[in-house]
Every structure is written in C-alpha cells, then in structure tokens.
Design a protein around this motif. Structure first.
Motif, PDB file in Angstrom:
ATOM      1  N   SER A 218     -12.214  30.503  74.486  1.00  0.00           N
ATOM      2  CA  SER A 218     -12.331  31.807  73.407  1.00  0.00           C
ATOM      3  C   SER A 218     -12.981  32.662  73.781  1.00  0.00           C
ATOM      4  O   SER A 218     -13.950  32.013  72.894  1.00  0.00           O
ATOM      5  CB  SER A 218     -11.629  31.194  72.481  1.00  0.00           C
ATOM      6  OG  SER A 218      -9.763  30.831  72.653  1.00  0.00           O
TER       7      SER A 218
ATOM      8  N   ALA B  32     -10.112  40.423  65.353  1.00  0.00           N
ATOM      9  CA  ALA B  32      -9.743  40.101  66.613  1.00  0.00           C
ATOM     10  C   ALA B  32     -10.245  38.867  67.465  1.00  0.00           C
ATOM     11  O   ALA B  32     -11.200  38.599  67.928  1.00  0.00           O
ATOM     12  CB  ALA B  32      -9.804  41.186  67.545  1.00  0.00           C
TER      13      ALA B  32
ATOM     14  N   ILE C 240      -9.558  36.913  71.715  1.00  0.00           N
ATOM     15  CA  ILE C 240      -8.772  36.849  73.010  1.00  0.00           C
ATOM     16  C   ILE C 240      -9.187  35.377  73.581  1.00  0.00           C
ATOM     17  O   ILE C 240     -10.497  34.861  73.990  1.00  0.00           O
ATOM     18  CB  ILE C 240      -9.735  37.637  73.779  1.00  0.00           C
ATOM     19  CG1 ILE C 240      -8.205  37.837  75.055  1.00  0.00           C
ATOM     20  CG2 ILE C 240     -10.831  37.655  74.083  1.00  0.00           C
ATOM     21  CD1 ILE C 240      -8.796  38.879  75.870  1.00  0.00           C
TER      22      ILE C 240
ATOM     23  N   THR D  30      -4.207  37.668  73.303  1.00  0.00           N
ATOM     24  CA  THR D  30      -5.364  38.498  72.082  1.00  0.00           C
ATOM     25  C   THR D  30      -4.414  38.097  70.690  1.00  0.00           C
ATOM     26  O   THR D  30      -2.744  37.851  70.243  1.00  0.00           O
ATOM     27  CB  THR D  30      -4.947  39.749  71.887  1.00  0.00           C
ATOM     28  OG1 THR D  30      -3.833  40.119  72.390  1.00  0.00           O
ATOM     29  CG2 THR D  30      -5.491  39.855  73.488  1.00  0.00           C
TER      30      THR D  30
ATOM     31  N   TYR E 203      -5.067  39.410  66.711  1.00  0.00           N
ATOM     32  CA  TYR E 203      -5.120  40.576  65.556  1.00  0.00           C
ATOM     33  C   TYR E 203      -5.261  39.282  63.853  1.00  0.00           C
ATOM     34  O   TYR E 203      -4.486  39.439  63.490  1.00  0.00           O
ATOM     35  CB  TYR E 203      -5.189  42.080  66.086  1.00  0.00           C
ATOM     36  CG  TYR E 203      -5.052  41.699  67.497  1.00  0.00           C
ATOM     37  CD1 TYR E 203      -4.429  42.072  68.333  1.00  0.00           C
ATOM     38  CD2 TYR E 203      -5.921  42.658  67.620  1.00  0.00           C
ATOM     39  CE1 TYR E 203      -4.287  42.558  69.818  1.00  0.00           C
ATOM     40  CE2 TYR E 203      -6.972  43.163  69.008  1.00  0.00           C
ATOM     41  CZ  TYR E 203      -5.695  43.367  69.299  1.00  0.00           C
ATOM     42  OH  TYR E 203      -5.937  43.452  70.827  1.00  0.00           O
TER      43      TYR E 203
ATOM     44  N   THR F 169      -8.408  46.807  69.895  1.00  0.00           N
ATOM     45  CA  THR F 169      -7.829  46.381  70.705  1.00  0.00           C
ATOM     46  C   THR F 169      -9.140  45.673  71.946  1.00  0.00           C
ATOM     47  O   THR F 169     -10.073  46.048  71.660  1.00  0.00           O
ATOM     48  CB  THR F 169      -7.818  47.207  72.326  1.00  0.00           C
ATOM     49  OG1 THR F 169      -6.595  48.258  71.663  1.00  0.00           O
ATOM     50  CG2 THR F 169      -7.329  47.024  73.475  1.00  0.00           C
ATOM     51  N   ILE F 170      -8.959  43.806  71.800  1.00  0.00           N
ATOM     52  CA  ILE F 170     -10.453  43.526  71.891  1.00  0.00           C
ATOM     53  C   ILE F 170      -9.640  43.127  73.708  1.00  0.00           C
ATOM     54  O   ILE F 170      -8.663  43.283  74.540  1.00  0.00           O
ATOM     55  CB  ILE F 170      -9.955  42.077  71.718  1.00  0.00           C
ATOM     56  CG1 ILE F 170     -11.209  41.787  71.859  1.00  0.00           C
ATOM     57  CG2 ILE F 170      -8.340  41.524  71.830  1.00  0.00           C
ATOM     58  CD1 ILE F 170     -11.078  39.863  71.184  1.00  0.00           C
ATOM     59  N   SER F 171     -10.872  43.237  74.120  1.00  0.00           N
ATOM     60  CA  SER F 171     -10.726  43.623  75.756  1.00  0.00           C
ATOM     61  C   SER F 171     -11.978  42.530  76.252  1.00  0.00           C
ATOM     62  O   SER F 171     -13.153  42.527  75.615  1.00  0.00           O
ATOM     63  CB  SER F 171     -10.739  44.497  76.691  1.00  0.00           C
ATOM     64  OG  SER F 171     -11.938  44.876  76.344  1.00  0.00           O
TER      65      SER F 171
END
Length: 126
Positions: A32, A48, A50, A56, A58, A67-69
């Motif tokens: 993670s 956040a 992922i 995901t 938050y 937004t996490i990516s």
C-alpha cells in the motif's frame, strides 16, 4: 524502501496541484502507498491511500477533491488535488508498506506504514 516527494508549491484557494512520489524498494507484489499531511503542532492526518490491487481510500476532509493514483511502470505515486482550501496547507508525506492491503472498514493510519519520505510543502492562501 525509499520515497521522494515533489510538487509542493504555494497556490491560491480554488487552484489545483499535483504531488508526485517516486518510490523504490517495494519488493513485494502486495503493498500500500499513501499520502498524509501534517501541520506543525498537530498529528499527521490521512489524505489518501492506494494498494497494489488498486483499491483507494480517502480522508473525509478531502473526499471528492483529490485523486490518488500510481504509475507502476514508473514507480511513481500521484496525488491530484483540486479546489484547494486554506486548510489543505501542510507538509505532505508519502508512505509505503509491504504486505498491506486496504480495507474500507479499517481505513488507514500513519502507524500502518513504516516507510516515509521527507515531505513536500503545500501552502494554500486565500
């Protein structure tokens, strides 16, 4: 595991910002990654997270605005932040942990992660 954040800046409220975190040394396929932020004198706050399965989570204060990516090929974690508020200011840290998967019921906390970057400063002015 090594983590290096970048992208912090001074912006105006309502603007957007994208943070990056280059990571290396995650040797397991299960892991993670997360973003936390901290203001001087306060506890580190979850932003956040992922995991390697793409799940995901938050923090309540940023839901709908960030937004996490991750780019697995480039070993880079991103945090896209929109509609920034003054209260989003702080030092943003990237964190990583092997063998950790996210679960909505348990959330994610700083204590779940043992690997941390040095942080990147975000300042939002009104």
């Amino acid at each position: 595991v090594q983590l290096a954040e970048s992208g912090g800046d001074s912006v105006r409220a309502g603007e957007s910002l994208r943070l990056s975190c280059e990571f290396s040394g995650l040797t397991r396929h299960t892991y993670s990654l997360a973003w936390f932020r901290q203001v001087s004198g306060k506890e580190r706050e979850e932003v956040a997270a992922i995991d390697s399965d793409g799940r995901t989570l938050y923090g309540d204060s940023v839901k709908g605005r960030v937004t996490i990516s991750q780019d697995k090929a480039e070993n880079t974690l991103y945090l896209q932040m929109n509609s920034l508020k003054v209260e989003d200011s702080g030092m943003y840290y990237c964190a990583a942990e092997n063998w950790l998967l996210l679960h909505a019921k348990s959330g994610f906390r700083p204590g779940d992660f043992q690997h941390w970057g040095q942080g990147t400063q975000v300042t939002v002015s009104s």
